[in-house]
Design an enzyme around this catalytic site. Structure first.
Site, mmCIF file in Angstrom:
data_model
loop_
_atom_site.group_PDB
_atom_site.id
_atom_site.type_symbol
_atom_site.label_atom_id
_atom_site.label_comp_id
_atom_site.label_asym_id
_atom_site.label_seq_id
_atom_site.Cartn_x
_atom_site.Cartn_y
_atom_site.Cartn_z
ATOM 1 N N CYS A 137 -3.522 -6.912 9.662
ATOM 2 C CA CYS A 137 -4.101 -7.972 8.830
ATOM 3 C C CYS A 137 -4.554 -9.120 9.715
ATOM 4 O O CYS A 137 -5.476 -9.850 9.391
ATOM 5 C CB CYS A 137 -3.068 -8.458 7.831
ATOM 6 N N GLU A 157 1.076 -11.059 -0.015
ATOM 7 C CA GLU A 157 0.403 -11.287 1.266
ATOM 8 C C GLU A 157 -0.702 -10.254 1.400
ATOM 9 O O GLU A 157 -0.449 -9.055 1.307
ATOM 10 C CB GLU A 157 1.419 -11.196 2.411
HETATM 11 P P1 NAD Z 1 -2.873 -1.310 -0.206
HETATM 12 O O1 NAD Z 1 -3.130 -2.527 -0.985
HETATM 13 O O2 NAD Z 1 -3.760 -0.152 -0.397
HETATM 14 O O3 NAD Z 1 -1.391 -0.788 -0.471
HETATM 15 C C1 NAD Z 1 -0.270 -1.606 -0.275
HETATM 16 C C2 NAD Z 1 0.876 -1.084 -1.098
HETATM 17 O O4 NAD Z 1 0.520 -1.205 -2.486
HETATM 18 C C3 NAD Z 1 1.210 0.375 -0.874
HETATM 19 O O5 NAD Z 1 2.602 0.537 -0.891
HETATM 20 C C4 NAD Z 1 0.593 1.067 -2.068
HETATM 21 O O6 NAD Z 1 1.271 2.241 -2.418
HETATM 22 C C5 NAD Z 1 0.764 0.031 -3.154
HETATM 23 N N1 NAD Z 1 -0.194 0.130 -4.250
HETATM 24 C C6 NAD Z 1 -1.389 0.757 -4.277
HETATM 25 N N2 NAD Z 1 -1.968 0.614 -5.501
HETATM 26 C C7 NAD Z 1 -1.116 -0.142 -6.228
HETATM 27 C C8 NAD Z 1 -1.145 -0.647 -7.541
HETATM 28 N N3 NAD Z 1 -2.173 -0.425 -8.358
HETATM 29 N N4 NAD Z 1 -0.105 -1.398 -7.950
HETATM 30 C C9 NAD Z 1 0.933 -1.672 -7.141
HETATM 31 N N5 NAD Z 1 1.009 -1.201 -5.893
HETATM 32 C C10 NAD Z 1 0.007 -0.444 -5.444
HETATM 33 O O7 NAD Z 1 -2.834 -1.769 1.333
HETATM 34 P P2 NAD Z 1 -2.579 -0.872 2.598
HETATM 35 O O8 NAD Z 1 -3.769 -0.004 2.824
HETATM 36 O O9 NAD Z 1 -1.252 -0.234 2.527
HETATM 37 O O10 NAD Z 1 -2.478 -1.963 3.744
HETATM 38 C C11 NAD Z 1 -3.597 -2.548 4.331
HETATM 39 C C12 NAD Z 1 -3.876 -3.915 3.736
HETATM 40 O O11 NAD Z 1 -2.713 -4.727 3.852
HETATM 41 C C13 NAD Z 1 -4.959 -4.673 4.456
HETATM 42 O O12 NAD Z 1 -5.769 -5.324 3.516
HETATM 43 C C14 NAD Z 1 -4.191 -5.672 5.300
HETATM 44 O O13 NAD Z 1 -4.936 -6.819 5.662
HETATM 45 C C15 NAD Z 1 -3.048 -5.993 4.403
HETATM 46 N N6 NAD Z 1 -1.903 -6.534 5.138
HETATM 47 C C16 NAD Z 1 -1.608 -7.858 4.994
HETATM 48 C C17 NAD Z 1 -0.570 -8.405 5.694
HETATM 49 C C18 NAD Z 1 -0.227 -9.868 5.554
HETATM 50 O O14 NAD Z 1 0.863 -10.268 5.990
HETATM 51 N N7 NAD Z 1 -1.085 -10.665 4.981
HETATM 52 C C19 NAD Z 1 0.201 -7.607 6.539
HETATM 53 C C20 NAD Z 1 -0.115 -6.254 6.648
HETATM 54 C C21 NAD Z 1 -1.171 -5.718 5.937
#
Ligand code: NAD
Length: 515
Positions: free
Chosen positions: A319, A285
């Site tokens: 999001c 997501e």
């Molecule tokens: P992010 O993608 O930076 O990080 C998300 C998670 O992924 C964290 O736990 C992070 O440690 C991990 N991560 C980072 N690099 C990684 C890699 N290379 N491989 C695997 N995991 C890795 O996102 P964020 O800053 O934590 O959250 C904000 C984003 O999340 C926004 O884009 C927002 O729109 C989205 N979001 C989406 C939903 C939804 O339901 N669609 C809900 C909440 C947030």
């Protein structure tokens, strides 16, 4: 069993509730700065290095010290989860569900304390933090009931010579990677869905919200969830991506976060590794560029309130946040006047204080990135309010509205994930929908109109996973608003809906010849 019902929110206009939250905040503040360990197979484990989590609304305030797992620990945690799966998978659905109901009970008891942790660690206002805990409780109650339902699937049509049945069984070890912005609700939802289905979990929380993950683990321990069913691994994102996701014993990955990371996970998971016996399942997501359409036949006062709270609630770091207001030209100026007068009342500052509606954005990188987008936006449109930092010792940015922006401009196309709203003028309702769909994302959208024909049309052609009418585009409720987006917003998993658990299960069809 009682029917599922959403948890109500705490009414902070009541003096006694405000006092209780102030007490919770004081208690949590006195316990900040502790060191937390990894939890592998129920054992507390230290890594060679650590990292720190800080308060975005009070930059120098240390929240906690966390272990920076390395590749060895990442491999160890997967092996542990793999071993525990051999027993956990045979625990009956009702028994697995009971852990969720008990955890919900603990969360109800610790509700304000958990909310207070989020005030400190991720800059949520009281109301936003309270809603986050309420949603986590809802997920536990909802998925617990759902597992019981999937535990007794409807009978198959039978043939005379055989007795047939269908059973939903778990997948294996799941890698759960939540974001920081709903650090309890989303983390709890994805993790509990995975383990209630009989899978074991490696939970890798965001490095911006590791403390909330540690609190969640405390709750699982309090309800005596068997050791190793959920394991906690804190550390850099790259560990998650390159070791956990790539591991041949990982069976599925449930990720919520940015599009860039989600796509990378999908790519890494697709590669078949030596010894791997399955195609990994990826639930991803991702981001959004959500729009609210304000039609010429809309209640503009109500639309202004809806846009304001969707765009600036939790600093726009949802999001589902409204980052595009698309206004039909007949009402454009009138709507903007109403909106701006509301936005100007927003108070920004340390969310420890009840009066502040917006706190600091999550960290320095986010702060710089949002300010960069504001700079671009000032060139792409007309700044109506905000556009600068707010005073104080946090990553404070004033709620910013930029009008007269073109649909192809950077601030309309890219996810900013902060308090920045772009306003676009549409010629008419059809044009507004066209602009609404002019994005790679497709998460939430809302339409304000009193015209039934337009509502009917938007239902058909506005391409978003969660579509709302005459209300804000944030605030999906578990059960009523199954949540997930189209296109680059992800795999449309519909979290909090009755299809969700299927993503964590596989069906086994069994047939026995009868003589
Ligand atoms: P992010 O993608 O930076 O990080 C998300 C998670 O992924 C964290 O736990 C992070 O440690 C991990 N991560 C980072 N690099 C990684 C890699 N290379 N491989 C695997 N995991 C890795 O996102 P964020 O800053 O934590 O959250 C904000 C984003 O999340 C926004 O884009 C927002 O729109 C989205 N979001 C989406 C939903 C939804 O339901 N669609 C809900 C909440 C947030």
């Amino acid at each position: 069993m009682r029917k599922f019902k959403n948890q109500s929110y705490t009414d902070f206009t009541k003096g006694e509730n405000r006092k209780a939250m102030e007490d919770a905040i004081a208690k949590v503040e006195s316990g900040l700065g502790k060191e937390y360990d990894l939890i592998i197979g129920g054992e507390r484990v230290k890594a060679k290095d650590t990292f720190k989590s800080y308060n975005p609304s009070n930059k120098g305030q240390l929240i906690g010290i966390f272990q920076k797992a390395d590749a060895n620990l990442a491999n160890r945690v997967i092996e542990t989860a793999y071993k525990v799966f051999e027993t956990w998978k045979f625990v009956l659905p009702e028994e697995r569900s009971r852990y969720l109901f008990k955890a919900a009970e603990v969360m109800r008891r610790r509700r304000l304390e958990l909310a207070a942790w989020m005030v400190f660690e991720v800059g949520k206002s009281w109301a936003e933090a309270d809603a986050d805990v309420a949603e986590a409780i809802d997920f536990l109650e909802f998925y617990g009931r759902e597992m019981i339902r999937y535990g007794s699937p409807p009978a198959l049509p039978q043939i005379p010579t055989e007795k047939g049945e269908l059973e939903y069984i778990p997948l294996g070890v799941g890698i759960i990677i939540p974001p920081w912005n709903f650090p309890l609700a989303i983390l709890c939802g994805m993790t509990s869905a995975a383990f209630v289905c009989g899978n074991t979990v490696v939970l890798k929380p965001s490095s911006d919200a590791p403390c909330i993950a540690a609190k969640f683990m405390e709750i699982l321990e309090e309800v005596n969830l068997p050791a190793g069913v959920v394991n906690l691994l804190t550390g850099p994102g790259a560990i998650a991506g390159e070791i956990l996701v790539a591991h041949p014993k990982a069976r599925f990955i449930a990720f919520t976060g940015s599009m860039e990371v989600g796509l990378r996970i999908n790519e890494v998971a697709a590669i078949h590794r030596l010894g791997q016996k399955w195609i990994k399942r990826v639930i991803a997501e991702m981001g959004g560029k959500d729009a609210i359409i304000i039609d010429s036949e809309a209640d503009l006062d109500s639309a202004a309130v809806g846009v304001m709270s969707s765009a600036f609630g939790y600093q726009g770091e949802k999001c589902s946040a409204c980052s595009r207001a698309i206004v039909v030209e007949d009402v454009y100026d009138e709507f903007l006047e109403k909106l701006i007068s509301k936005v100007k009342t927003i108070k920004v500052g340390d969310v420890k204080d009840y009066g502040n509606y917006m706190g600091g954005v999550i960290n320095e990188n986010a702060y710089n990135s949002i300010l960069k987008y504001i700079k671009i936006g000032k060139k792409e449109g007309r700044l109506l309010c905000g556009g600068e930092v707010a005073p104080g010792d946090g990553y404070f940015i004033k709620p910013t509205v930029i009008a007269d922006v073109d649909s192809k401009s950077t601030i309309v196309q890219e996810e900013i994930f902060g308090p920045v709203l772009a306003v676009l003028k549409a010629k008419d309702f059809d044009d507004a929908i066209k602009i609404g769909n002019d994005t790679i994302y497709g998460l939430t959208g809302s339409v304000y109109t009193k015209n039934r024909a337009k509502i009917k049309k938007a239902k058909k052609v506005f391409h978003v996973g969660n579509l709302y009418f005459n209300r804000k585009c944030t605030g999906a409720l578990v059960g009523s608003h199954p949540f997930g987006g189209f296109n680059m917003s992800g795999t449309d998993s519909k979290a909090g809906g009755s299809d969700y658990l299927l993503l964590f299960l596989q069906a086994k069809a069994i047939s026995e010849k009868v003589s």
